[in-house]
Design a protein around this motif. Structure first.
Motif, PDB file in Angstrom:
ATOM      1  N   GLY A 140      27.883 -55.869   3.671  1.00  0.00           N
ATOM      2  CA  GLY A 140      29.089 -55.097   3.424  1.00  0.00           C
ATOM      3  C   GLY A 140      28.850 -53.865   2.574  1.00  0.00           C
ATOM      4  O   GLY A 140      27.735 -53.587   2.120  1.00  0.00           O
ATOM      5  N   ARG A 141      29.938 -53.117   2.343  1.00  0.00           N
ATOM      6  CA  ARG A 141      29.845 -51.911   1.529  1.00  0.00           C
ATOM      7  C   ARG A 141      29.630 -52.267   0.061  1.00  0.00           C
ATOM      8  O   ARG A 141      30.023 -53.339  -0.397  1.00  0.00           O
ATOM      9  N   THR A 142      29.041 -51.353  -0.654  1.00  0.00           N
ATOM     10  CA  THR A 142      28.830 -51.568  -2.090  1.00  0.00           C
ATOM     11  C   THR A 142      30.177 -51.602  -2.811  1.00  0.00           C
ATOM     12  O   THR A 142      30.991 -50.687  -2.657  1.00  0.00           O
ATOM     13  N   ALA A 143      30.403 -52.661  -3.545  1.00  0.00           N
ATOM     14  CA  ALA A 143      31.690 -52.858  -4.231  1.00  0.00           C
ATOM     15  C   ALA A 143      31.688 -52.163  -5.583  1.00  0.00           C
ATOM     16  O   ALA A 143      30.639 -51.908  -6.179  1.00  0.00           O
ATOM     17  N   GLU A 144      32.895 -51.864  -6.046  1.00  0.00           N
ATOM     18  CA  GLU A 144      33.043 -51.356  -7.409  1.00  0.00           C
ATOM     19  C   GLU A 144      32.650 -52.449  -8.400  1.00  0.00           C
ATOM     20  O   GLU A 144      32.810 -53.642  -8.137  1.00  0.00           O
ATOM     21  N   SER A 145      32.135 -52.055  -9.539  1.00  0.00           N
ATOM     22  CA  SER A 145      31.744 -53.011 -10.570  1.00  0.00           C
ATOM     23  C   SER A 145      32.945 -53.871 -10.984  1.00  0.00           C
ATOM     24  O   SER A 145      34.010 -53.340 -11.301  1.00  0.00           O
ATOM     25  N   PRO A 146      32.802 -55.206 -10.966  1.00  0.00           N
ATOM     26  CA  PRO A 146      33.916 -56.062 -11.394  1.00  0.00           C
ATOM     27  C   PRO A 146      34.302 -55.818 -12.851  1.00  0.00           C
ATOM     28  O   PRO A 146      35.465 -55.994 -13.220  1.00  0.00           O
ATOM     29  N   ILE A 147      33.333 -55.396 -13.659  1.00  0.00           N
ATOM     30  CA  ILE A 147      33.643 -55.101 -15.061  1.00  0.00           C
ATOM     31  C   ILE A 147      34.575 -53.892 -15.140  1.00  0.00           C
ATOM     32  O   ILE A 147      35.563 -53.900 -15.882  1.00  0.00           O
ATOM     33  N   ARG A 148      34.266 -52.853 -14.354  1.00  0.00           N
ATOM     34  CA  ARG A 148      35.117 -51.662 -14.357  1.00  0.00           C
ATOM     35  C   ARG A 148      36.511 -51.992 -13.823  1.00  0.00           C
ATOM     36  O   ARG A 148      37.517 -51.529 -14.380  1.00  0.00           O
ATOM     37  N   MET A 149      36.593 -52.800 -12.763  1.00  0.00           N
ATOM     38  CA  MET A 149      37.895 -53.164 -12.195  1.00  0.00           C
ATOM     39  C   MET A 149      38.711 -53.973 -13.196  1.00  0.00           C
ATOM     40  O   MET A 149      39.922 -53.786 -13.345  1.00  0.00           O
ATOM     41  N   ASP A 206      41.628 -38.423 -18.602  1.00  0.00           N
ATOM     42  CA  ASP A 206      41.604 -38.921 -19.987  1.00  0.00           C
ATOM     43  C   ASP A 206      40.185 -39.376 -20.334  1.00  0.00           C
ATOM     44  O   ASP A 206      39.669 -40.346 -19.785  1.00  0.00           O
ATOM     45  N   MET A 207      39.547 -38.667 -21.247  1.00  0.00           N
ATOM     46  CA  MET A 207      38.150 -38.946 -21.576  1.00  0.00           C
ATOM     47  C   MET A 207      37.971 -40.305 -22.247  1.00  0.00           C
ATOM     48  O   MET A 207      36.927 -40.946 -22.094  1.00  0.00           O
ATOM     49  N   SER A 208      38.979 -40.759 -22.995  1.00  0.00           N
ATOM     50  CA  SER A 208      38.866 -42.081 -23.610  1.00  0.00           C
ATOM     51  C   SER A 208      38.897 -43.179 -22.537  1.00  0.00           C
ATOM     52  O   SER A 208      38.197 -44.188 -22.654  1.00  0.00           O
ATOM     53  N   PHE A 209      39.679 -42.970 -21.473  1.00  0.00           N
ATOM     54  CA  PHE A 209      39.691 -43.906 -20.348  1.00  0.00           C
ATOM     55  C   PHE A 209      38.328 -43.918 -19.654  1.00  0.00           C
ATOM     56  O   PHE A 209      37.786 -44.981 -19.334  1.00  0.00           O
ATOM     57  N   LYS A 210      37.787 -42.728 -19.389  1.00  0.00           N
ATOM     58  CA  LYS A 210      36.486 -42.628 -18.726  1.00  0.00           C
ATOM     59  C   LYS A 210      35.402 -43.311 -19.558  1.00  0.00           C
ATOM     60  O   LYS A 210      34.543 -44.028 -19.023  1.00  0.00           O
ATOM     61  N   TYR A 211      35.437 -43.095 -20.865  1.00  0.00           N
ATOM     62  CA  TYR A 211      34.447 -43.730 -21.747  1.00  0.00           C
ATOM     63  C   TYR A 211      34.567 -45.248 -21.675  1.00  0.00           C
ATOM     64  O   TYR A 211      33.566 -45.956 -21.551  1.00  0.00           O
ATOM     65  N   PHE A 212      35.807 -45.740 -21.749  1.00  0.00           N
ATOM     66  CA  PHE A 212      36.041 -47.178 -21.727  1.00  0.00           C
ATOM     67  C   PHE A 212      35.583 -47.793 -20.402  1.00  0.00           C
ATOM     68  O   PHE A 212      35.062 -48.913 -20.378  1.00  0.00           O
ATOM     69  N   LEU A 213      35.759 -47.057 -19.311  1.00  0.00           N
ATOM     70  CA  LEU A 213      35.409 -47.554 -17.975  1.00  0.00           C
ATOM     71  C   LEU A 213      33.935 -47.349 -17.639  1.00  0.00           C
ATOM     72  O   LEU A 213      33.518 -47.635 -16.512  1.00  0.00           O
ATOM     73  N   ASP A 214      33.148 -46.848 -18.595  1.00  0.00           N
ATOM     74  CA  ASP A 214      31.711 -46.586 -18.380  1.00  0.00           C
ATOM     75  C   ASP A 214      31.490 -45.613 -17.231  1.00  0.00           C
ATOM     76  O   ASP A 214      30.581 -45.772 -16.408  1.00  0.00           O
ATOM     77  N   MET A 215      32.340 -44.586 -17.167  1.00  0.00           N
ATOM     78  CA  MET A 215      32.219 -43.536 -16.162  1.00  0.00           C
ATOM     79  C   MET A 215      31.540 -42.318 -16.780  1.00  0.00           C
ATOM     80  O   MET A 215      31.625 -42.094 -17.989  1.00  0.00           O
ATOM     81  N   THR A 216      30.874 -41.537 -15.956  1.00  0.00           N
ATOM     82  CA  THR A 216      30.389 -40.237 -16.431  1.00  0.00           C
ATOM     83  C   THR A 216      31.567 -39.271 -16.415  1.00  0.00           C
ATOM     84  O   THR A 216      32.516 -39.458 -15.647  1.00  0.00           O
ATOM     85  N   PRO A 217      31.542 -38.239 -17.247  1.00  0.00           N
ATOM     86  CA  PRO A 217      32.692 -37.321 -17.313  1.00  0.00           C
ATOM     87  C   PRO A 217      33.069 -36.705 -15.970  1.00  0.00           C
ATOM     88  O   PRO A 217      34.247 -36.448 -15.713  1.00  0.00           O
ATOM     89  N   GLU A 218      32.082 -36.473 -15.086  1.00  0.00           N
ATOM     90  CA  GLU A 218      32.376 -35.816 -13.813  1.00  0.00           C
ATOM     91  C   GLU A 218      32.627 -36.802 -12.670  1.00  0.00           C
ATOM     92  O   GLU A 218      32.890 -36.391 -11.530  1.00  0.00           O
ATOM     93  N   GLU A 219      32.570 -38.106 -12.958  1.00  0.00           N
ATOM     94  CA  GLU A 219      32.683 -39.119 -11.897  1.00  0.00           C
ATOM     95  C   GLU A 219      34.105 -39.213 -11.355  1.00  0.00           C
ATOM     96  O   GLU A 219      35.085 -39.089 -12.096  1.00  0.00           O
ATOM     97  N   GLY A 220      34.210 -39.455 -10.036  1.00  0.00           N
ATOM     98  CA  GLY A 220      35.511 -39.618  -9.398  1.00  0.00           C
ATOM     99  C   GLY A 220      36.106 -40.990  -9.671  1.00  0.00           C
ATOM    100  O   GLY A 220      35.443 -41.883 -10.213  1.00  0.00           O
ATOM    101  N   VAL A 221      37.373 -41.171  -9.272  1.00  0.00           N
ATOM    102  CA  VAL A 221      38.085 -42.417  -9.562  1.00  0.00           C
ATOM    103  C   VAL A 221      38.248 -43.240  -8.285  1.00  0.00           C
ATOM    104  O   VAL A 221      38.006 -42.776  -7.175  1.00  0.00           O
ATOM    105  N   ILE A 222      38.676 -44.469  -8.451  1.00  0.00           N
ATOM    106  CA  ILE A 222      38.888 -45.375  -7.326  1.00  0.00           C
ATOM    107  C   ILE A 222      40.235 -45.098  -6.668  1.00  0.00           C
ATOM    108  O   ILE A 222      41.068 -44.371  -7.218  1.00  0.00           O
ATOM    109  N   ASN A 223      40.452 -45.692  -5.519  1.00  0.00           N
ATOM    110  CA  ASN A 223      41.769 -45.679  -4.893  1.00  0.00           C
ATOM    111  C   ASN A 223      42.623 -46.758  -5.556  1.00  0.00           C
ATOM    112  O   ASN A 223      42.143 -47.881  -5.744  1.00  0.00           O
ATOM    113  N   PRO A 224      43.866 -46.464  -5.942  1.00  0.00           N
ATOM    114  CA  PRO A 224      44.701 -47.465  -6.630  1.00  0.00           C
ATOM    115  C   PRO A 224      44.849 -48.783  -5.867  1.00  0.00           C
ATOM    116  O   PRO A 224      45.006 -49.842  -6.475  1.00  0.00           O
TER     117      PRO A 224
END
Length: 482
Positions: A51-60, A84-102
């Motif tokens: 299957g396709r690579t899943a989003e990290s369960p920790i991030r979800m 929101d940079m504090s959200f990105k930091y908490f989610l272990d995202m890079t500043p330029e990284e895109g977001v998931i579909n809701p």
């Protein structure tokens, strides 16, 4: 497919040290908790090589935690993580990284968290942290329940549409009062078709103005109205929650929904919780709350509760040599003498002062019967016989043709002499004063985290909502005390 978790690398990651201060709530939560336990718990829910690579369960999971902490919708928590940079930091995202579909959050809840004992998992984790940091030192738990209204109650489809539309208009008026003149004419009757047409017109009018619909306050209300409209169009009526039941706050007031039964340490850390339908009594949940608190690492030698917990079964449990504890709960004649038959399972509602039958119907009146001498009497509860005639559980409970249905509880002083003696002591009175703490905790759950209303339908979803809410409450309490 779940790939090996890797730390994100970016030349812009140093921005977090500038824009997310050390005392930021989300940074402190990240420093407090190692979320790898989420990965270990959910890894078996994913296919390892297909299957396709899943989003990290920790991030979800962190997305759901953010949704709980800030009491916002799936759409809004994802949108905020975009900028929101504090959200990105908490989610272990890079500043330029895109977001998931809701919609991924809905799938995560339904496919990954289903059949997971999330409530006990999350409470145990926070209790372990609190004990490790020396926050929990007492051996006392305080027990109580709080009610949550079902999502489908108390509004009809027309009422809920009118409410959501009103909230959206109010957000618009706060920006510009003159906007009233440009909006579609409100529907003034209670016809569902007319209200649906008006709602669609209102949504089309606002979404056609890209500047207006992107204002945060308007956008949140717009998303809520869209979700409500989609739900009603799906079923043409608000979905009836088949797991929710009518419970009673007092003899004259009721609610349709669920109860969350909570055990809390003296330091105000929730150590155990169970979620039931609204008609369930508080007393029968005590044994599970005590046992679960102990499994989660809490030593329990004293339990503080109101009169709902002083039933005969709980008094016997408190005196058990292996599982016993000191029960600080005032006796009430109606519940202290136990049940007429153990198989009856009539529950006592301490708020209404009445018994509730196994079908969830509450007694309509009560009378003291017997000799008026000492405690040689019984309290007799009368039920609505018209409901008994059509009840699905009438076999063995109601006799055809009977003009009344009663339930009598003997009032005997001798059986509870030890508890009555303890109740008179200064020690009992001092400990009982601590019960106010759990009332404040119940208020926090509702007022701060929106726990007064269910977010979805069904007992499983209510348990998931309770698990995330209690996890957030415990984390913030630990941060405050550490």
């Amino acid at each position: 497919m779940l790939s090996q978790q890797q730390l994100p690398l970016s030349e812009y990651s140093s921005l977090y040290d500038i824009v997310v201060p050390q005392d930021n709530l989300l940074r402190r939560i990240n420093n407090l908790i190692d979320f790898s336990f989420v990965y270990q718990e959910l890894v078996n829910k994913y296919c390892p090589d297909n299957g396709r690579t899943a989003e990290s369960p920790i991030r979800m999971f962190k997305y759901l935690l953010l949704k709980t902490i800030y009491d916002i919708s799936d759409v809004d928590v994802v949108e905020r993580s975009r900028y929101d940079m504090s959200f990105k930091y908490f989610l272990d995202m890079t500043p330029e990284e895109g977001v998931i579909n809701p919609s991924s959050l809905c799938k995560f809840r339904r496919l990954r968290l289903k059949d997971t004992d999330l409530m006990n998992l999350l409470i145990k984790k926070t209790v372990e942290i609190a004990i490790e940091k020396g926050i929990i030192t007492s051996k006392t738990i305080i027990v109580d329940s709080t009610h949550t209204k079902a999502r489908s109650n108390p509004y009809s489809p027309v009422e809920i549409l009118k409410l959501r539309s009103k909230q959206l208009r109010k957000a618009l008026y706060a920006m510009d009062d003159n906007i009233k003149e440009t909006l579609p004419a409100k529907n003034e009757d209670d016809d569902l078709v007319h209200e649906l047409d008006y709602t669609k017109d209102l949504l089309n009018h606002i979404t056609s103005d890209s500047c207006l619909s992107e204002v945060p306050a308007v956008k949140q209300r717009l998303n809520m109205l869209k979700e409500t409209l989609a739900d009603i169009e799906d079923h043409y009526t608000t979905s009836k929650d088949t797991d929710a039941r009518v419970g009673h706050k007092t003899e004259d007031t009721s609610f349709f929904g669920y109860k969350t039964h909570i055990a809390m340490s003296d330091e105000r850390i929730i150590t155990a919780a169970t979620v039931t339908s609204g008609e369930k009594g508080d007393g029968p949940q005590l044994e599970e709350l005590v046992e679960q608190s102990r499994k989660n690492g809490m030593e329990v030698d004293t339990v503080v509760g109101d009169t709902a917990y002083s039933g005969c079964k709980n008094l016997k449990l408190a005196e058990d040599e292996e599982r016993g504890f000191r029960l600080v709960s005032k006796l009430h004649p109606s519940i202290s003498s136990g049940f007429r038959k153990s198989e009856d399972n009539f529950d006592y509602n301490k708020d209404a002062g009445m018994f509730v039958c196994p079908a969830g119907h509450m007694a309509i009146r009560k009378v003291i019967m017997g000799k008026n001498r000492n405690w040689n009497q019984s309290m007799t509860y009368f039920f609505d016989v018209d409901k008994c005639k059509t009840c699905s559980r009438r076999n063995g409970c109601y006799k055809d043709g009977a003009k009344s249905k009663t339930y009598s509880v003997p009032i005997k002083k001798g059986e509870h002499k030890r508890q009555l003696e303890f109740q008179k002591t200064q020690e009992f009175k001092e400990i009982a004063r601590q019960r106010y703490k759990i009332e404040a905790k119940n208020s926090e759950l509702k007022q701060v985290y929106g726990y007064d209303k269910a977010l979805s339908y069904g007992l499983d979803c209510m348990q998931m909502q309770g698990a995330m809410t209690i996890f957030a409450v415990n984390i913030k309490r630990i941060l405050r005390l550490s």
